[in-house]
Write a protein that holds these residues in place. Structure first.
Motif, mmCIF file in Angstrom:
data_model
loop_
_atom_site.group_PDB
_atom_site.id
_atom_site.type_symbol
_atom_site.label_atom_id
_atom_site.label_comp_id
_atom_site.label_asym_id
_atom_site.label_seq_id
_atom_site.Cartn_x
_atom_site.Cartn_y
_atom_site.Cartn_z
ATOM 1 N N ALA A 1 37.832 -33.796 25.186
ATOM 2 C CA ALA A 1 38.609 -34.904 25.754
ATOM 3 C C ALA A 1 38.086 -35.281 27.136
ATOM 4 O O ALA A 1 37.980 -36.463 27.469
ATOM 5 C CB ALA A 1 40.084 -34.523 25.827
ATOM 6 N N LYS B 1 46.293 -37.230 26.317
ATOM 7 C CA LYS B 1 46.350 -37.953 25.034
ATOM 8 C C LYS B 1 45.075 -37.724 24.229
ATOM 9 O O LYS B 1 45.108 -37.567 23.012
ATOM 10 C CB LYS B 1 46.573 -39.450 25.259
ATOM 11 C CG LYS B 1 47.986 -39.779 25.657
ATOM 12 C CD LYS B 1 48.158 -41.274 25.812
ATOM 13 C CE LYS B 1 49.554 -41.598 26.294
ATOM 14 N NZ LYS B 1 49.675 -42.966 26.778
ATOM 15 N N ARG B 2 43.950 -37.740 24.908
ATOM 16 C CA ARG B 2 42.680 -37.524 24.217
ATOM 17 C C ARG B 2 42.594 -36.098 23.677
ATOM 18 O O ARG B 2 42.057 -35.874 22.607
ATOM 19 C CB ARG B 2 41.506 -37.798 25.156
ATOM 20 C CG ARG B 2 41.272 -39.242 25.379
ATOM 21 C CD ARG B 2 40.608 -39.852 24.170
ATOM 22 N NE ARG B 2 41.358 -40.992 23.717
ATOM 23 C CZ ARG B 2 41.289 -41.535 22.518
ATOM 24 N NH1 ARG B 2 40.501 -41.031 21.599
ATOM 25 N NH2 ARG B 2 42.012 -42.563 22.188
ATOM 26 N N ARG C 1 40.855 -32.279 10.951
ATOM 27 C CA ARG C 1 40.656 -33.088 9.737
ATOM 28 C C ARG C 1 39.525 -32.524 8.882
ATOM 29 O O ARG C 1 38.433 -32.247 9.384
ATOM 30 C CB ARG C 1 40.335 -34.535 10.117
ATOM 31 C CG ARG C 1 41.540 -35.304 10.557
ATOM 32 C CD ARG C 1 41.282 -36.775 10.848
ATOM 33 N NE ARG C 1 40.179 -37.347 10.106
ATOM 34 C CZ ARG C 1 39.317 -38.217 10.626
ATOM 35 N NH1 ARG C 1 39.420 -38.610 11.874
ATOM 36 N NH2 ARG C 1 38.355 -38.713 9.894
ATOM 37 N N GLU D 1 43.608 -33.201 16.522
ATOM 38 C CA GLU D 1 43.738 -33.789 15.172
ATOM 39 C C GLU D 1 42.377 -33.993 14.533
ATOM 40 O O GLU D 1 42.170 -33.675 13.363
ATOM 41 C CB GLU D 1 44.480 -35.119 15.249
ATOM 42 C CG GLU D 1 45.960 -34.988 15.547
ATOM 43 C CD GLU D 1 46.640 -36.344 15.697
ATOM 44 O OE1 GLU D 1 46.147 -37.347 15.128
ATOM 45 O OE2 GLU D 1 47.669 -36.397 16.399
ATOM 46 N N ASN D 2 41.428 -34.543 15.291
ATOM 47 C CA ASN D 2 40.090 -34.811 14.744
ATOM 48 C C ASN D 2 39.396 -33.531 14.286
ATOM 49 O O ASN D 2 38.754 -33.508 13.237
ATOM 50 C CB ASN D 2 39.211 -35.512 15.786
ATOM 51 C CG ASN D 2 39.600 -36.949 16.013
ATOM 52 O OD1 ASN D 2 40.259 -37.568 15.185
ATOM 53 N ND2 ASN D 2 39.204 -37.483 17.148
ATOM 54 N N GLU E 1 45.079 -34.298 22.590
ATOM 55 C CA GLU E 1 45.905 -34.313 21.369
ATOM 56 C C GLU E 1 45.146 -34.950 20.209
ATOM 57 O O GLU E 1 45.159 -34.432 19.091
ATOM 58 C CB GLU E 1 47.212 -35.071 21.630
ATOM 59 C CG GLU E 1 48.149 -34.339 22.580
ATOM 60 C CD GLU E 1 49.286 -35.212 23.132
ATOM 61 O OE1 GLU E 1 49.445 -36.365 22.676
ATOM 62 O OE2 GLU E 1 50.006 -34.723 24.025
ATOM 63 N N SER E 2 44.460 -36.073 20.462
ATOM 64 C CA SER E 2 43.745 -36.732 19.361
ATOM 65 C C SER E 2 42.546 -35.904 18.903
ATOM 66 O O SER E 2 42.219 -35.872 17.722
ATOM 67 C CB SER E 2 43.355 -38.159 19.722
ATOM 68 O OG SER E 2 42.361 -38.184 20.695
ATOM 69 N N TRP E 3 41.897 -35.165 19.835
ATOM 70 C CA TRP E 3 40.761 -34.333 19.412
ATOM 71 C C TRP E 3 41.216 -33.101 18.651
ATOM 72 O O TRP E 3 40.503 -32.620 17.770
ATOM 73 C CB TRP E 3 39.835 -34.005 20.587
ATOM 74 C CG TRP E 3 38.968 -35.198 20.835
ATOM 75 C CD1 TRP E 3 39.081 -36.110 21.853
ATOM 76 C CD2 TRP E 3 37.934 -35.679 19.980
ATOM 77 N NE1 TRP E 3 38.167 -37.122 21.672
ATOM 78 C CE2 TRP E 3 37.443 -36.877 20.533
ATOM 79 C CE3 TRP E 3 37.364 -35.218 18.796
ATOM 80 C CZ2 TRP E 3 36.414 -37.610 19.948
ATOM 81 C CZ3 TRP E 3 36.345 -35.946 18.210
ATOM 82 C CH2 TRP E 3 35.875 -37.128 18.780
#
Length: 174
Positions: free
Chosen positions: A16, A43-44, A54, A50-51, A46-48
């Motif tokens: 992030a 925020k980044r 996946r 998730e990434n 949190e999104s990483w």
């Protein structure tokens, strides 16, 4: 000595930081300053997380001697990619002070090894036309395909799409 390896969940914060810092240096003057200022490490992160979790995504990192993440690459197959046996390099970012040292090539090579195991033969990458890093893709042998439009913070920008016809040209030499 740079270590290139698959990302783990504990890398999300480092990824992030590279993402946000790279966006702020790479896209200054291309994307609105307001957008760049609003990018958030939290925020980044949190999104990483998730990434990285996946299953259809693969993330690799470049780590310096101090164990700090200084770059990363991310890939998989975009929903919009309907080409058989192909994948997408969806992100590659390297801290500005580490650019031009061959790290990007190694990250792309590691990602390509994974893609080859998945049976991918071609790789696509999308890059903002005004982003000078598109020259990096050209240097690695990517061929320009087409330009489309993307909207970021209300600004319509040109998005260039490149492809490598033969994944073998990207594989990390042993």
């Amino acid at each position: 000595m740079m270590i290139i390896r698959e990302a783990t969940l504990s890398d999300a914060e480092g990824i992030a930081k590279v993402y946000v810092d790279s966006w702020r240096t790479t896209y200054k003057g291309i994307v609105s300053d307001v957008f760049l200022e609003q990018l958030s490490y939290k925020k980044r992160t949190e999104s990483w997380i998730e990434n990285i979790q996946r299953l259809d995504n693969y993330v690799v990192v470049a780590e310096n001697d101090d164990g700090q993440i200084v770059g990363f690459a991310d890939g998989g197959k975009r929903e919009s990619n309907l080409i058989e046996h192909s994948g997408d390099l969806t992100a590659i970012y390297i801290l500005e002070e580490y650019q031009g040292k061959g790290i990007g090539k190694k990250l792309v090579g590691k990602l390509s090894e994974h893609f080859k195991k998945l049976g991918y033969k071609k790789i696509f990458v999308e890059v903002l036309e005004d982003n000078k890093s598109r020259l990096f893709y050209e240097k690695l042998g990517a061929q320009y395909c087409e330009t489309t439009k993307i909207t970021i913070q209300g600004d319509e920008l040109n998005l260039a799409i490149y492809k490598w016809e033969n994944i073998n040209s990207l594989l990390t030499p042993r």
